[in-house]
Design a protein around this motif. Sequence first.
Motif, mmCIF file in Angstrom:
data_model
loop_
_atom_site.group_PDB
_atom_site.id
_atom_site.type_symbol
_atom_site.label_atom_id
_atom_site.label_comp_id
_atom_site.label_asym_id
_atom_site.label_seq_id
_atom_site.Cartn_x
_atom_site.Cartn_y
_atom_site.Cartn_z
ATOM 1 N N LEU A 97 31.713 31.767 25.600
ATOM 2 C CA LEU A 97 30.856 32.813 25.069
ATOM 3 C C LEU A 97 29.479 32.291 24.714
ATOM 4 N N SER A 98 29.419 31.099 24.137
ATOM 5 C CA SER A 98 28.146 30.593 23.641
ATOM 6 C C SER A 98 28.262 29.100 23.405
ATOM 7 N N ASP A 99 27.168 28.390 23.579
ATOM 8 C CA ASP A 99 27.106 27.002 23.128
ATOM 9 C C ASP A 99 25.688 26.707 22.658
ATOM 10 N N ILE A 100 25.626 26.026 21.531
ATOM 11 C CA ILE A 100 24.362 25.745 20.854
ATOM 12 C C ILE A 100 24.374 24.281 20.430
ATOM 13 N N LEU A 101 23.264 23.603 20.655
ATOM 14 C CA LEU A 101 23.114 22.214 20.247
ATOM 15 C C LEU A 101 22.329 22.173 18.942
ATOM 16 N N LEU A 102 22.908 21.545 17.898
ATOM 17 C CA LEU A 102 22.292 21.502 16.577
ATOM 18 C C LEU A 102 21.929 20.087 16.169
ATOM 19 N N ASP A 103 20.938 19.979 15.306
ATOM 20 C CA ASP A 103 20.540 18.715 14.700
ATOM 21 C C ASP A 103 21.678 18.235 13.805
ATOM 22 N N THR A 104 22.099 17.000 13.955
ATOM 23 C CA THR A 104 23.226 16.488 13.171
ATOM 24 C C THR A 104 22.865 16.237 11.714
ATOM 25 N N GLU A 105 21.585 16.283 11.371
ATOM 26 C CA GLU A 105 21.184 16.080 9.985
ATOM 27 C C GLU A 105 21.193 17.383 9.195
ATOM 28 N N ALA A 106 21.566 18.472 9.797
ATOM 29 C CA ALA A 106 21.549 19.775 9.145
ATOM 30 C C ALA A 106 22.950 20.154 8.667
ATOM 31 N N ASP A 107 22.987 20.996 7.659
ATOM 32 C CA ASP A 107 24.222 21.602 7.194
ATOM 33 C C ASP A 107 24.283 22.974 7.855
ATOM 34 N N PHE A 108 25.441 23.379 8.344
ATOM 35 C CA PHE A 108 25.498 24.666 9.011
ATOM 36 C C PHE A 108 26.858 25.316 8.833
ATOM 37 N N THR A 109 26.882 26.618 9.072
ATOM 38 C CA THR A 109 28.120 27.370 9.213
ATOM 39 C C THR A 109 28.024 28.130 10.534
ATOM 40 N N ALA A 110 29.151 28.315 11.169
ATOM 41 C CA ALA A 110 29.215 29.081 12.413
ATOM 42 C C ALA A 110 30.313 30.119 12.250
ATOM 43 N N ARG A 111 29.973 31.375 12.543
ATOM 44 C CA ARG A 111 30.923 32.473 12.432
ATOM 45 C C ARG A 111 30.994 33.192 13.773
ATOM 46 N N LEU A 112 32.202 33.386 14.260
ATOM 47 C CA LEU A 112 32.428 34.064 15.532
ATOM 48 C C LEU A 112 33.342 35.253 15.288
ATOM 49 N N SER A 113 32.935 36.417 15.771
ATOM 50 C CA SER A 113 33.757 37.627 15.668
ATOM 51 C C SER A 113 33.824 38.278 17.040
ATOM 52 N N THR A 114 34.993 38.852 17.358
ATOM 53 C CA THR A 114 35.152 39.583 18.608
ATOM 54 C C THR A 114 35.779 40.941 18.313
ATOM 55 N N TRP A 115 35.444 41.923 19.169
ATOM 56 C CA TRP A 115 35.952 43.282 19.046
ATOM 57 C C TRP A 115 36.408 43.772 20.399
ATOM 58 N N ASP A 116 37.394 44.666 20.390
ATOM 59 C CA ASP A 116 37.814 45.270 21.656
ATOM 60 C C ASP A 116 36.883 46.429 22.009
ATOM 61 N N ALA A 117 37.152 47.100 23.124
ATOM 62 C CA ALA A 117 36.268 48.151 23.625
ATOM 63 C C ALA A 117 36.143 49.331 22.664
ATOM 64 N N SER A 118 37.148 49.544 21.814
ATOM 65 C CA SER A 118 37.091 50.659 20.860
ATOM 66 C C SER A 118 36.496 50.245 19.520
ATOM 67 N N GLY A 119 36.053 48.994 19.409
ATOM 68 C CA GLY A 119 35.423 48.515 18.180
ATOM 69 C C GLY A 119 36.378 47.918 17.158
ATOM 70 N N GLU A 120 37.643 47.789 17.513
ATOM 71 C CA GLU A 120 38.629 47.187 16.609
ATOM 72 C C GLU A 120 38.491 45.668 16.632
ATOM 73 N N PRO A 121 38.509 45.016 15.455
ATOM 74 C CA PRO A 121 38.384 43.553 15.416
ATOM 75 C C PRO A 121 39.543 42.868 16.136
ATOM 76 N N LEU A 122 39.211 41.860 16.937
ATOM 77 C CA LEU A 122 40.213 41.036 17.594
ATOM 78 C C LEU A 122 40.372 39.692 16.905
ATOM 79 N N CYS A 123 39.235 39.125 16.465
ATOM 80 C CA CYS A 123 39.279 37.757 15.967
ATOM 81 C C CYS A 123 38.063 37.475 15.087
ATOM 82 N N ASN A 124 38.276 36.667 14.054
ATOM 83 C CA ASN A 124 37.200 36.110 13.237
ATOM 84 C C ASN A 124 37.481 34.630 13.053
#
Length: 129
Positions: A97-124
């Motif tokens: 779905l995605s790939d991002i290269l980050l600076d290793t000296e940074a603090d970060f959070t990554a959040r991924l959410s997916t939904w089906d075609a009707s808008g119902e959550p599949l995954c967080n």
Amino acid sequence: MSMNILAANLTALAGATLLALQPGEPDAVIQPAANAAGSACHIELADTADGLLVTAWGQGEAGSNYRMVVTQRMGGGGFDIVQEGDMPANGAGDALLSDILLDTEADFTARLSTWDASGEPLCNWNERV
């Protein structure tokens, strides 16, 4: 910040999918690790020579969509990188779905959410480093 990381962050901000390869591996293909506990999505972290590679994987059918938000914090501030869109149908397997290269000296959070075609959550999925 190195030029590679700056370019990666600018590419991510522009909404493009970034494929980061290790130097000396021109034909490398990113493959998912075993899907964590059978989840419909997950985030993988990998240290590279240029920084930390954050890769999002997901499963979905036609009409499914995703949103990944990476919040990076450094010194006096921070910013969000948002990537979202339709999930590529990949049968029963994981799709990149995605790939991002980050600076290793940074603090970060990554959040991924997916939904089906009707808008119902599949995954967080959440990662914090």
